[in-house]
Motif scaffolding. Structure first.
Motif, short mmCIF file in Angstrom:
data_model
loop_
_atom_site.label_atom_id
_atom_site.label_comp_id
_atom_site.label_asym_id
_atom_site.label_seq_id
_atom_site.Cartn_x
_atom_site.Cartn_y
_atom_site.Cartn_z
N ARG A 1 49.56 49.09 34.55
CA ARG A 1 48.15 48.60 34.21
C ARG A 1 47.83 47.30 35.29
NH1 ARG A 1 46.27 50.03 29.40
NH2 ARG A 1 47.70 50.97 27.71
N ALA A 2 48.79 46.62 35.77
CA ALA A 2 48.30 45.34 36.52
C ALA A 2 47.96 45.91 37.89
CB ALA A 2 49.40 44.49 36.41
N ARG A 3 48.53 46.97 38.40
CA ARG A 3 48.43 47.65 39.81
C ARG A 3 47.00 48.36 39.83
NH1 ARG A 3 54.28 49.76 39.46
NH2 ARG A 3 55.49 47.71 39.95
N LEU A 4 46.72 49.03 38.49
CA LEU A 4 45.44 49.58 38.64
C LEU A 4 44.23 48.85 38.47
CD1 LEU A 4 46.42 52.75 36.28
CD2 LEU A 4 46.13 52.70 38.83
N ALA A 5 44.38 47.72 37.92
CA ALA A 5 43.71 46.61 37.51
C ALA A 5 43.15 46.14 38.96
CB ALA A 5 43.95 45.54 36.66
N VAL A 6 44.20 45.86 39.90
CA VAL A 6 43.87 45.34 41.16
C VAL A 6 43.15 46.37 41.81
CG1 VAL A 6 45.03 44.68 43.37
CG2 VAL A 6 46.00 43.73 41.17
N ALA A 7 43.67 47.75 41.77
CA ALA A 7 42.90 48.74 42.62
C ALA A 7 41.35 48.58 41.89
CB ALA A 7 43.49 50.05 42.47
N ASP A 8 41.09 48.46 40.83
CA ASP A 8 39.68 48.67 40.30
C ASP A 8 38.90 47.32 40.91
OD1 ASP A 8 40.10 51.05 38.60
OD2 ASP A 8 40.57 49.93 37.02
N ARG A 9 39.51 46.34 40.98
CA ARG A 9 38.81 45.25 41.42
C ARG A 9 38.40 45.36 43.08
NH1 ARG A 9 42.39 42.05 38.21
NH2 ARG A 9 43.83 41.59 40.08
N GLY A 10 39.29 46.09 43.71
CA GLY A 10 39.21 46.29 45.13
C GLY A 10 38.03 47.31 45.15
N VAL A 11 37.89 48.25 44.30
CA VAL A 11 37.01 49.13 44.46
C VAL A 11 35.48 48.56 44.17
CG1 VAL A 11 36.02 51.27 43.43
CG2 VAL A 11 38.31 51.38 43.90
N ALA A 12 35.70 47.57 43.21
CA ALA A 12 34.39 46.90 42.97
C ALA A 12 33.80 45.95 43.86
CB ALA A 12 34.64 46.21 41.49
N MET A 13 34.77 45.40 44.61
CA MET A 13 34.53 44.67 45.73
C MET A 13 33.85 45.34 46.84
SD MET A 13 37.71 42.11 45.86
CE MET A 13 37.36 41.58 47.65
N VAL A 14 34.37 46.34 47.15
CA VAL A 14 33.78 47.73 48.11
C VAL A 14 32.32 47.90 47.93
CG1 VAL A 14 33.85 49.77 49.17
CG2 VAL A 14 36.13 48.27 49.03
N ARG A 15 32.46 48.34 46.53
CA ARG A 15 30.87 48.82 46.05
C ARG A 15 29.94 47.45 45.98
NH1 ARG A 15 32.69 52.64 41.31
NH2 ARG A 15 33.35 54.26 42.23
N SER A 16 30.55 46.33 45.78
CA SER A 16 29.58 45.29 45.94
C SER A 16 29.14 44.69 47.45
CB SER A 16 30.15 43.91 45.39
OG SER A 16 29.60 42.87 45.28
N ALA A 17 29.97 45.12 48.08
CA ALA A 17 29.73 44.71 49.54
C ALA A 17 28.61 45.67 50.08
CB ALA A 17 30.80 44.93 50.55
N GLY A 18 28.77 46.86 49.86
CA GLY A 18 27.60 47.73 49.97
C GLY A 18 26.14 47.36 49.31
N ARG A 19 26.15 46.85 48.43
CA ARG A 19 24.90 46.27 47.74
C ARG A 19 24.35 44.90 48.27
NH1 ARG A 19 27.60 47.98 42.72
NH2 ARG A 19 28.27 45.88 42.57
N HIS A 20 25.30 44.53 49.33
CA HIS A 20 25.11 43.23 49.48
C HIS A 20 25.17 43.09 51.11
CE1 HIS A 20 24.60 41.31 45.80
NE2 HIS A 20 25.65 41.99 45.54
N PRO A 21 24.43 43.97 51.94
CA PRO A 21 24.87 43.96 53.27
C PRO A 21 24.58 42.83 54.27
CG PRO A 21 22.75 44.94 52.89
CD PRO A 21 23.26 44.52 51.79
N LEU A 22 23.62 41.80 53.87
CA LEU A 22 23.50 40.65 54.42
C LEU A 22 24.79 39.75 54.29
CD1 LEU A 22 21.70 38.84 56.15
CD2 LEU A 22 20.99 37.83 54.02
N LEU A 23 25.52 39.54 53.37
CA LEU A 23 26.62 39.14 52.94
C LEU A 23 27.93 39.76 53.89
CD1 LEU A 23 28.58 36.84 51.66
CD2 LEU A 23 28.60 38.44 49.64
N LEU A 24 27.84 40.84 53.89
CA LEU A 24 28.90 41.59 54.66
C LEU A 24 28.75 41.27 56.08
CD1 LEU A 24 31.14 43.69 54.34
CD2 LEU A 24 29.48 45.55 54.78
N ALA A 25 27.40 41.17 56.60
CA ALA A 25 27.29 40.87 58.01
C ALA A 25 27.55 39.44 58.33
CB ALA A 25 25.68 40.98 58.46
N ALA A 26 27.32 38.69 57.35
CA ALA A 26 27.76 37.25 57.57
C ALA A 26 29.20 36.96 57.68
CB ALA A 26 27.10 36.44 56.52
N VAL A 27 29.87 37.74 56.87
CA VAL A 27 31.41 37.78 56.98
C VAL A 27 31.96 38.20 58.35
CG1 VAL A 27 33.41 38.74 55.97
CG2 VAL A 27 31.74 37.66 54.34
N ALA A 28 31.37 39.23 58.79
CA ALA A 28 31.86 39.87 60.04
C ALA A 28 31.41 38.74 61.20
CB ALA A 28 30.93 41.24 60.43
#
Length: 107
Positions: free
Chosen positions: A34-61
């Motif tokens: 459960r804990a490992r899968l929760a971490v994986a779910d958070r990672g997937v959510a972060m990737v999806r969130s990055a796709g919705r915020h391209p300006l933030l992604l560019a700033a990090v880059a």
């Protein structure tokens, strides 16, 4: 009820009971994951969130390039390979030229 209907009803009851027991057993077996899968779910959510915020992604880059240029080049290479792999796995043909070993010569 006929004998066939009684047999079917008994079988249905038995199958429902077995399915419930299997669900309980599976829940117990999945507890350590459960804990490992929760971490994986958070990672997937972060990737999806990055796709919705391209300006933030560019700033990090940009910050990454300014902070560690060599690291940025390495991550750019990893990203390039990952992008090509995803395209290939999705069935798209890769007609791009692979990048050179070193994109930028930084001393």
């Amino acid at each position: 009820m006929t004998a066939t209907s009684e047999n079917l009803a008994a079988r249905r009851t038995r199958l429902i009971t077995e399915a419930a027991a299997q669900r309980v057993a599976l829940a117990h077996q999945m507890q350590p994951w459960r804990a490992r899968l929760a971490v994986a779910d958070r990672g997937v959510a972060m990737v999806r969130s990055a796709g919705r915020h391209p300006l933030l992604l560019a700033a990090v880059a940009v910050l990454l390039v300014l902070w560690r240029p060599r690291g940025a080049v390495r991550w750019l290479q990893y990203g390039w390979m990952g992008w090509q792999l995803v395209r290939q796995l999705r069935g798209g043909s890769i007609k791009t030229i692979s990048p050179p070993k070193r994109l930028i010569n930084i001393n």
